[in-house]
Structure formats: C-alpha cells, structure tokens
Design a protein around this motif. Structure first.
Motif, mmCIF file in Angstrom:
data_model
loop_
_atom_site.group_PDB
_atom_site.id
_atom_site.type_symbol
_atom_site.label_atom_id
_atom_site.label_comp_id
_atom_site.label_asym_id
_atom_site.label_seq_id
_atom_site.Cartn_x
_atom_site.Cartn_y
_atom_site.Cartn_z
ATOM 1 N N ARG A 188 0.966 -1.161 0.091
ATOM 2 C CA ARG A 188 -0.014 0.105 0.112
ATOM 3 C C ARG A 188 0.866 1.246 0.078
ATOM 4 O O ARG A 188 1.681 1.424 0.990
ATOM 5 N N ILE A 189 0.544 2.205 -1.070
ATOM 6 C CA ILE A 189 1.533 3.359 -1.221
ATOM 7 C C ILE A 189 0.528 4.555 -0.845
ATOM 8 O O ILE A 189 -0.565 4.557 -1.742
ATOM 9 N N LEU A 190 0.665 5.372 0.008
ATOM 10 C CA LEU A 190 0.039 6.616 0.127
ATOM 11 C C LEU A 190 0.706 7.765 -0.532
ATOM 12 O O LEU A 190 1.907 8.075 -0.431
ATOM 13 N N CYS A 191 0.012 8.319 -1.569
ATOM 14 C CA CYS A 191 0.531 9.296 -2.374
ATOM 15 C C CYS A 191 0.168 10.675 -1.757
ATOM 16 O O CYS A 191 -0.963 11.168 -1.897
ATOM 17 N N GLY A 192 1.373 11.284 -1.319
ATOM 18 C CA GLY A 192 0.967 12.453 -0.842
ATOM 19 C C GLY A 192 2.438 12.920 0.116
ATOM 20 O O GLY A 192 3.345 12.408 0.074
ATOM 21 N N ASP A 193 2.180 14.161 0.826
ATOM 22 C CA ASP A 193 3.423 14.615 1.746
ATOM 23 C C ASP A 193 3.615 13.677 3.003
ATOM 24 O O ASP A 193 2.758 13.588 3.798
ATOM 25 N N PHE A 194 4.898 13.197 2.975
ATOM 26 C CA PHE A 194 5.299 12.433 4.221
ATOM 27 C C PHE A 194 4.814 13.206 5.628
ATOM 28 O O PHE A 194 4.463 12.958 6.522
ATOM 29 N N PHE A 195 5.177 14.426 5.683
ATOM 30 C CA PHE A 195 4.781 15.327 6.746
ATOM 31 C C PHE A 195 3.196 15.400 7.185
ATOM 32 O O PHE A 195 3.043 15.859 8.084
ATOM 33 N N ASP A 196 2.248 15.051 6.191
ATOM 34 C CA ASP A 196 0.923 15.027 6.453
ATOM 35 C C ASP A 196 0.609 13.475 7.266
ATOM 36 O O ASP A 196 -0.586 13.284 7.611
ATOM 37 N N LEU A 197 1.646 12.587 7.260
ATOM 38 C CA LEU A 197 1.305 11.443 7.875
ATOM 39 C C LEU A 197 0.899 11.775 9.546
ATOM 40 O O LEU A 197 1.649 12.384 10.222
ATOM 41 N N GLY A 198 0.005 10.938 10.146
ATOM 42 C CA GLY A 198 -0.354 10.888 11.510
ATOM 43 C C GLY A 198 -0.017 9.536 12.070
ATOM 44 O O GLY A 198 0.041 8.592 11.361
ATOM 45 N N LYS A 199 -0.249 9.505 13.409
ATOM 46 C CA LYS A 199 0.002 8.225 14.000
ATOM 47 C C LYS A 199 -1.080 7.168 13.456
ATOM 48 O O LYS A 199 -0.723 5.875 13.573
ATOM 49 N N GLY A 200 -2.328 7.513 13.053
ATOM 50 C CA GLY A 200 -3.009 6.539 12.680
ATOM 51 C C GLY A 200 -2.623 5.807 11.436
ATOM 52 O O GLY A 200 -3.022 4.765 10.871
ATOM 53 N N ASP A 201 -2.146 6.384 10.481
ATOM 54 C CA ASP A 201 -1.354 6.205 9.217
ATOM 55 C C ASP A 201 -0.571 4.970 9.181
ATOM 56 O O ASP A 201 -0.216 4.152 8.477
ATOM 57 N N VAL A 202 0.448 5.048 10.697
ATOM 58 C CA VAL A 202 1.269 4.089 10.851
ATOM 59 C C VAL A 202 1.159 3.333 11.882
ATOM 60 O O VAL A 202 1.960 2.792 12.265
ATOM 61 N N ALA A 203 -0.130 3.217 12.320
ATOM 62 C CA ALA A 203 -0.391 2.581 13.633
ATOM 63 C C ALA A 203 -0.038 0.989 13.788
ATOM 64 O O ALA A 203 0.428 0.602 14.784
ATOM 65 N N LYS A 204 0.146 0.272 12.533
ATOM 66 C CA LYS A 204 0.305 -1.021 12.729
ATOM 67 C C LYS A 204 1.981 -1.359 12.258
ATOM 68 O O LYS A 204 2.364 -2.466 12.168
ATOM 69 N N VAL A 205 2.511 -0.437 11.891
ATOM 70 C CA VAL A 205 3.910 -0.651 11.626
ATOM 71 C C VAL A 205 4.881 -1.023 12.790
ATOM 72 O O VAL A 205 4.709 -0.530 13.873
#
Length: 181
Positions: free
Chosen positions: A62-79
C-alpha cells in the motif's frame, strides 16, 4: 508485520519485503513514481482517495501518495519496522531534523528502523543522495532512540555512476535504530 518505507519512490525493495512475508506501507509524493511502481511490477492497484492521500494498493503493498509530513499516528499504527534506504539521504541537511522529529512522533513506541546512509565528501558531489555521516545519524536520533552501527561498507567500486560524478570515496553505513519509548 507491517514495514514502512518512507519516500519509497518506485523502490523494488518493497517487492523483496513483500516476498519475505511483510505487508508494506510506503509514502511517496510523486504520483508518477507510484503509478510506475505498480505498472512496472505487473500490478493493477486498487485506488482510494482519502483526505490527505491517494492510496494505491495491490498484493499487500500500500502506497500513500502525498506529503510525508501529512502522515499521522493512525496512518502508521500497524508499523513494526521502518526500512529507510533512500529517505534521509534524499533530504537536504535543513530538512533532516524535521523528518526525524516527525518520524519519531508518529511511529509506534517499539518500532525498529533499518537505516542505510551514504557518507562521502559532500563537496565532491551535490546530492541527492546527500552525504549523511554516522555522527549526524547519532545526533539526529540519539534523543529518541538507541543507534547501533551495524556495518560500514566501501561501495565506490560498485557504484560507477558516483565515480563518474567525481567521488573519491563512498561509504554505505547501515544502522539499527531502536526507539526508546
């Protein structure tokens, strides 16, 4: 587990991680690179538009196309792990601290980071990739994590394109970064 590949571009490392059984989450600013990754690797991705990202996904990549700095905790919660082979070295010096601060803010507390950097005389070649010394890695991450240098490799002879650009030395440094939280 889920492996996060920041500023992933169209890296084939994501395919290798997937073949090892990991789900892969990437983030990339360039829609062209995201589309090229899937096309060049024979995938027809599922597309979903979200508030801050366009999401492309196929075969548990899964690739999120957008600005890295717009990522939040919810986006990477399973990492559980981060594979940073091309992110830190892609950023000019004035952006690196912001990148690391943001990464440390959003990642789950026990995330491990495999970080690969290049070190070379910066005056011999303008980046990217930029030179990032072991000392700079320590300075950037030490407040948030334990940094362990795993390997220092002389890779100039394996990279003729860097020799052609005038480099006299090219060292690849591989770090394991364990978050302290």
């Amino acid at each position: 587990s889920e492996v996060f590949v920041p500023l992933c571009g169209k890296s084939i490392d994501m395919l290798w991680l997937r073949k090892q059984g990991h789900s892969v989450l990437g983030v990339e600013l360039s829609d062209i690179a995201v589309q090229a990754f899937f096309i060049e690797n024979g995938y027809t991705p599922h597309h979903v538009a979200h508030e801050k990202f366009n999401v492309c996904e196929a075969d548990d990549i899964r690739i999120l196309c957008g600005d890295f700095f717009d990522l939040g905790k919810g986006d990477v919660a399973k990492v559980k792990a981060v594979y940073d082979r091309a992110s830190l070295v892609a950023l000019p010096p004035d952006m690196r601290e912001r990148y690391v601060q943001h990464l440390m803010t959003i990642l789950p507390p026990t995330t491990k980071i495999l970080l690969i950097t290049f070190d070379y005389p910066q005056a011999e070649m303008s980046g990217p990739p930029f030179a990032v010394s072991a000392g700079e890695v320590e300075a950037l991450y030490s407040e948030h994590a334990e940094v362990r240098l795993l390997a220092e490799l002389d890779v100039l002879t394996q990279n003729p394109r860097f020799q052609e650009r005038g480099l006299s030395r090219l060292q690849e440094n591989i770090f394991l970064v364990n978050m302290k939280r």
